[in-house]
Design a protein around this motif. Structure first.
Motif, PDB file in Angstrom:
ATOM      1  N   GLY A  10       0.672  -0.853   0.189  1.00  0.00           N
ATOM      2  CA  GLY A  10       0.273  -0.012   0.163  1.00  0.00           C
ATOM      3  C   GLY A  10       1.064   1.554   0.319  1.00  0.00           C
ATOM      4  N   ARG A  14      -2.225   7.209   1.137  1.00  0.00           N
ATOM      5  CA  ARG A  14      -2.065   8.417   1.999  1.00  0.00           C
ATOM      6  C   ARG A  14      -0.856   7.813   3.490  1.00  0.00           C
ATOM      7  NH1 ARG A  14      -6.807   9.745   0.160  1.00  0.00           N
ATOM      8  NH2 ARG A  14      -7.667   7.275   1.648  1.00  0.00           N
ATOM      9  N   LEU A  35       5.157  -2.140  -2.092  1.00  0.00           N
ATOM     10  CA  LEU A  35       4.017  -2.599  -3.199  1.00  0.00           C
ATOM     11  C   LEU A  35       3.244  -1.529  -3.524  1.00  0.00           C
ATOM     12  CD1 LEU A  35       6.022  -5.341  -2.991  1.00  0.00           C
ATOM     13  CD2 LEU A  35       3.875  -6.594  -2.372  1.00  0.00           C
ATOM     14  N   THR A  56      -2.896  -1.114   3.121  1.00  0.00           N
ATOM     15  CA  THR A  56      -4.129  -0.929   1.943  1.00  0.00           C
ATOM     16  C   THR A  56      -5.485  -0.593   2.148  1.00  0.00           C
ATOM     17  OG1 THR A  56      -4.271  -2.718   2.157  1.00  0.00           O
ATOM     18  CG2 THR A  56      -2.767  -2.485   0.376  1.00  0.00           C
ATOM     19  N   HIS A  57      -6.594  -1.585   2.259  1.00  0.00           N
ATOM     20  CA  HIS A  57      -7.768  -1.512   1.990  1.00  0.00           C
ATOM     21  C   HIS A  57      -8.230  -2.438   3.101  1.00  0.00           C
ATOM     22  CE1 HIS A  57     -12.289  -1.126   0.654  1.00  0.00           C
ATOM     23  NE2 HIS A  57     -11.736  -0.107   0.473  1.00  0.00           N
ATOM     24  N   ALA A  60      -8.304  -6.388   0.613  1.00  0.00           N
ATOM     25  CA  ALA A  60      -7.285  -6.452   0.283  1.00  0.00           C
ATOM     26  C   ALA A  60      -6.083  -6.826   1.535  1.00  0.00           C
ATOM     27  CB  ALA A  60      -6.465  -5.215  -1.167  1.00  0.00           C
ATOM     28  N   GLY A  78      -2.227  -1.795   9.299  1.00  0.00           N
ATOM     29  CA  GLY A  78      -2.807  -0.581  10.179  1.00  0.00           C
ATOM     30  C   GLY A  78      -4.271  -0.740   8.978  1.00  0.00           C
ATOM     31  N   ASN A 107      -5.214   1.669  15.535  1.00  0.00           N
ATOM     32  CA  ASN A 107      -4.128   3.123  15.917  1.00  0.00           C
ATOM     33  C   ASN A 107      -3.391   3.130  15.899  1.00  0.00           C
ATOM     34  OD1 ASN A 107      -3.682   6.114  15.573  1.00  0.00           O
ATOM     35  ND2 ASN A 107      -6.163   5.675  15.062  1.00  0.00           N
ATOM     36  N   PHE A 108      -1.789   3.497  15.241  1.00  0.00           N
ATOM     37  CA  PHE A 108      -0.569   3.954  15.465  1.00  0.00           C
ATOM     38  C   PHE A 108      -0.207   5.053  16.460  1.00  0.00           C
ATOM     39  CE2 PHE A 108      -0.521   0.956  11.833  1.00  0.00           C
ATOM     40  CZ  PHE A 108       0.292   0.066  12.178  1.00  0.00           C
ATOM     41  N   ASP A 141     -14.089   3.185   5.322  1.00  0.00           N
ATOM     42  CA  ASP A 141     -14.766   2.870   6.090  1.00  0.00           C
ATOM     43  C   ASP A 141     -15.641   3.683   6.953  1.00  0.00           C
ATOM     44  OD1 ASP A 141     -12.256   2.301   6.892  1.00  0.00           O
ATOM     45  OD2 ASP A 141     -12.553   1.962   8.444  1.00  0.00           O
ATOM     46  N   PHE A 222       1.115   8.661  13.236  1.00  0.00           N
ATOM     47  CA  PHE A 222       1.862   6.592  12.890  1.00  0.00           C
ATOM     48  C   PHE A 222       2.815   6.326  12.903  1.00  0.00           C
ATOM     49  CE2 PHE A 222      -2.121   8.863  11.077  1.00  0.00           C
ATOM     50  CZ  PHE A 222      -3.831   8.161  12.610  1.00  0.00           C
TER      51      PHE A 222
HETATM   52  N1  LIG Z   1      -3.959   1.850  12.393  1.00  0.00           N
HETATM   53  C1  LIG Z   1      -3.397   3.476  11.632  1.00  0.00           C
HETATM   54  O1  LIG Z   1      -3.092   3.762  12.408  1.00  0.00           O
HETATM   55  C2  LIG Z   1      -4.244   4.034  10.475  1.00  0.00           C
HETATM   56  C3  LIG Z   1      -5.059   2.712   9.671  1.00  0.00           C
HETATM   57  N2  LIG Z   1      -4.822   3.798   8.339  1.00  0.00           N
HETATM   58  C4  LIG Z   1      -6.139   2.480   7.557  1.00  0.00           C
HETATM   59  O2  LIG Z   1      -5.109   1.949   6.541  1.00  0.00           O
HETATM   60  C5  LIG Z   1      -5.620   2.100   5.378  1.00  0.00           C
HETATM   61  C6  LIG Z   1      -5.113   2.912   4.259  1.00  0.00           C
HETATM   62  O3  LIG Z   1      -5.586   4.417   4.687  1.00  0.00           O
HETATM   63  P1  LIG Z   1      -5.102   4.982   3.561  1.00  0.00           P
HETATM   64  O4  LIG Z   1      -3.671   5.705   3.740  1.00  0.00           O
HETATM   65  O5  LIG Z   1      -5.819   6.393   3.850  1.00  0.00           O
HETATM   66  O6  LIG Z   1      -5.618   4.926   2.266  1.00  0.00           O
HETATM   67  P2  LIG Z   1      -5.367   4.993   0.801  1.00  0.00           P
HETATM   68  O7  LIG Z   1      -6.548   5.429  -0.354  1.00  0.00           O
HETATM   69  O8  LIG Z   1      -4.359   6.870   0.375  1.00  0.00           O
HETATM   70  O9  LIG Z   1      -4.168   3.938   0.346  1.00  0.00           O
HETATM   71  C7  LIG Z   1      -4.377   2.553  -0.057  1.00  0.00           C
HETATM   72  C8  LIG Z   1      -3.293   2.328  -0.649  1.00  0.00           C
HETATM   73  O10 LIG Z   1      -3.203   0.602  -0.455  1.00  0.00           O
HETATM   74  C9  LIG Z   1      -3.143   0.844  -2.103  1.00  0.00           C
HETATM   75  N3  LIG Z   1      -3.691  -0.878  -1.978  1.00  0.00           N
HETATM   76  C10 LIG Z   1      -5.543  -1.028  -2.221  1.00  0.00           C
HETATM   77  N4  LIG Z   1      -5.130  -2.858  -3.046  1.00  0.00           N
HETATM   78  C11 LIG Z   1      -3.927  -3.140  -3.042  1.00  0.00           C
HETATM   79  C12 LIG Z   1      -3.378  -4.149  -2.585  1.00  0.00           C
HETATM   80  N5  LIG Z   1      -3.893  -5.774  -2.575  1.00  0.00           N
HETATM   81  N6  LIG Z   1      -2.076  -4.501  -2.696  1.00  0.00           N
HETATM   82  C13 LIG Z   1      -1.093  -3.321  -2.412  1.00  0.00           C
HETATM   83  N7  LIG Z   1      -1.826  -2.026  -2.491  1.00  0.00           N
HETATM   84  C14 LIG Z   1      -2.648  -1.490  -2.608  1.00  0.00           C
HETATM   85  C15 LIG Z   1      -4.360   1.611  -2.733  1.00  0.00           C
HETATM   86  O11 LIG Z   1      -3.879   1.702  -3.953  1.00  0.00           O
HETATM   87  P3  LIG Z   1      -5.501   2.305  -5.308  1.00  0.00           P
HETATM   88  O12 LIG Z   1      -5.497   4.271  -4.899  1.00  0.00           O
HETATM   89  O13 LIG Z   1      -5.027   2.087  -6.726  1.00  0.00           O
HETATM   90  O14 LIG Z   1      -7.002   1.925  -4.719  1.00  0.00           O
HETATM   91  C16 LIG Z   1      -3.758   2.328  -2.446  1.00  0.00           C
HETATM   92  O15 LIG Z   1      -2.523   3.107  -2.390  1.00  0.00           O
HETATM   93  C17 LIG Z   1      -7.260   1.756   5.334  1.00  0.00           C
HETATM   94  O16 LIG Z   1      -7.829   1.318   5.727  1.00  0.00           O
HETATM   95  C18 LIG Z   1      -7.288   2.897   6.618  1.00  0.00           C
HETATM   96  O17 LIG Z   1      -7.940   3.452   7.669  1.00  0.00           O
HETATM   97  C19 LIG Z   1      -5.013   4.750   8.326  1.00  0.00           C
HETATM   98  C20 LIG Z   1      -4.899   5.782   8.429  1.00  0.00           C
HETATM   99  C21 LIG Z   1      -4.021   5.548  10.478  1.00  0.00           C
END
Ligand SMILES: NC(=O)C1=CN([C@@H]2O[C@H](COP(=O)(O)OP(=O)(O)OC[C@H]3O[C@@H](n4cnc5c(N)ncnc54)[C@H](OP(=O)(O)O)[C@@H]3O)[C@@H](O)[C@H]2O)C=CC1
Ligand SMILES: O=C(O)C1=N[C@H](C(=O)O)C[C@H](O)C1
Length: 250
Positions: A10, A14, A35, A56-57, A60, A78, A107-108, A141, A222
């Motif tokens: 991911g 962001r 990746l 990621t998401h 995924a 995360g 949350n980190f 989400d 984070f």
């Molecule tokens: N635990 C914590 O402290 C935190 C957790 N998060 C969580 O992290 C996750 C990501 O958040 P955020 O960065 O804002 O989201 P973003 O959408 O900005 O980033 C997710 C990235 O993952 C990519 N992606 C999707 N599927 C795959 C895959 N199978 N393999 C590799 N890359 C993939 C996306 O690509 P594409 O753009 O092409 O879809 C995108 O670049 C969320 O679940 C969020 O809630 C976020 C901040 C803090």
């Protein structure tokens, strides 16, 4: 001493892009793979990754973790969207790979971890508790993983103290007006341009309220937690739920 070989999945997102920079800047770590969507997971084994940071998401994360755990790559996760079924599935993969560790951190950031702890501590002293989480409008989400976890911790603390259900005489409400019900705790999700990640826990008793609020103002909030998670997970087999397990909070 050899450096910890860390990958980010991911990496263009962001938080993932910030994690790439943080791992690169860490003196005890080497970024061995970054990746994005569509990249082959086999890159991780080819690069000799010891830890994969998964950001990621919810759609995924399971496939990514299945690959990592089956290949003995520790996970620092995360990504949100965790259910009891998903956790059970992850545990079966970990049971088959007993030396591998996975940290799931809703949350980190240290402030958010402390918010959860303070809410858990305070919950039994107040009749009422509600959670409001506020995020940027690109978040996939709702409610946030942090808010869901906070509500669960509050509910567990109230149950352990034999607290009665909280008072709420609402007999008529528009759908959604009272938020989502997470184990009896109302959780409200705000999505607003300009915000990043914020949470308020509101606690109410007779004649008083207590509000615990946390604000993440930048994704850098984070990073210390992610790096700590990567350093600790390699020596912590099995599933660890929450960064607080790697912090000396008591
Ligand atoms: N635990 C914590 O402290 C935190 C957790 N998060 C969580 O992290 C996750 C990501 O958040 P955020 O960065 O804002 O989201 P973003 O959408 O900005 O980033 C997710 C990235 O993952 C990519 N992606 C999707 N599927 C795959 C895959 N199978 N393999 C590799 N890359 C993939 C996306 O690509 P594409 O753009 O092409 O879809 C995108 O670049 C969320 O679940 C969020 O809630 C976020 C901040 C803090
Ligand atoms: O998507 C985000 O941004 C965040 N996601 C996590 C969550 O769902 O709790 C952590 C933090 O709130 C930022």
């Amino acid at each position: 001493m050899s450096k910890l070989r860390v990958a980010v999945i991911g990496a263009k997102g962001r938080i993932g892009s910030e994690a790439v920079r943080a791992v690169e800047a860490a003196e005890d770590m080497e970024l061995v793979a970054a990746l994005g969507r569509g990249d082959e997971l086999e890159t991780l084994t080819g690069a000799g990754a010891q830890v994969a940071v998964e950001l990621t998401h919810p759609d995924a994360v399971m496939a990514n973790l299945e690959f990592c755990v089956r290949n003995g790559i520790h996970g620092v996760v995360g990504t949100t969207g965790w259910t009891d079924d998903r956790l059970a599935q992850l545990r079966t993969w970990l049971d088959a790979s007993p030396r591998t560790g996975v940290l799931i951190a809703p949350n980190f950031s240290i402030g958010a971890v402390l918010t959860m702890r303070f809410a858990q501590q305070a919950a039994r002293f107040f009749e009422s508790a509600e959670v409001i989480e506020l995020h940027h409008p690109n978040k996939a989400d709702a409610p946030s993983g942090t808010a869901a976890r906070t509500a669960k911790l509050i509910a567990e603390a109230r149950a352990a103290a034999d607290c009665p259900p909280q008072p709420d005489a609402t007999s008529s409400a528009l759908d959604g007006a009272r938020g989502a019900d997470v184990d009896g705790i109302p959780v409200h999700s705000v999505r607003l341009r300009g915000l990043l990640a914020h949470q308020e826990v509101l606690l109410g008793g007779v004649g008083e309220t207590l509000t615990v609020r946390h604000d993440s103002l930048h994704h850098s909030s984070f990073m210390p937690g992610i790096l700590l998670g990567a350093r600790r997970v390699v020596a912590t087999p099995g599933l660890t739920m929450g960064l607080e397990n790697f912090l000396d909070l008591d």
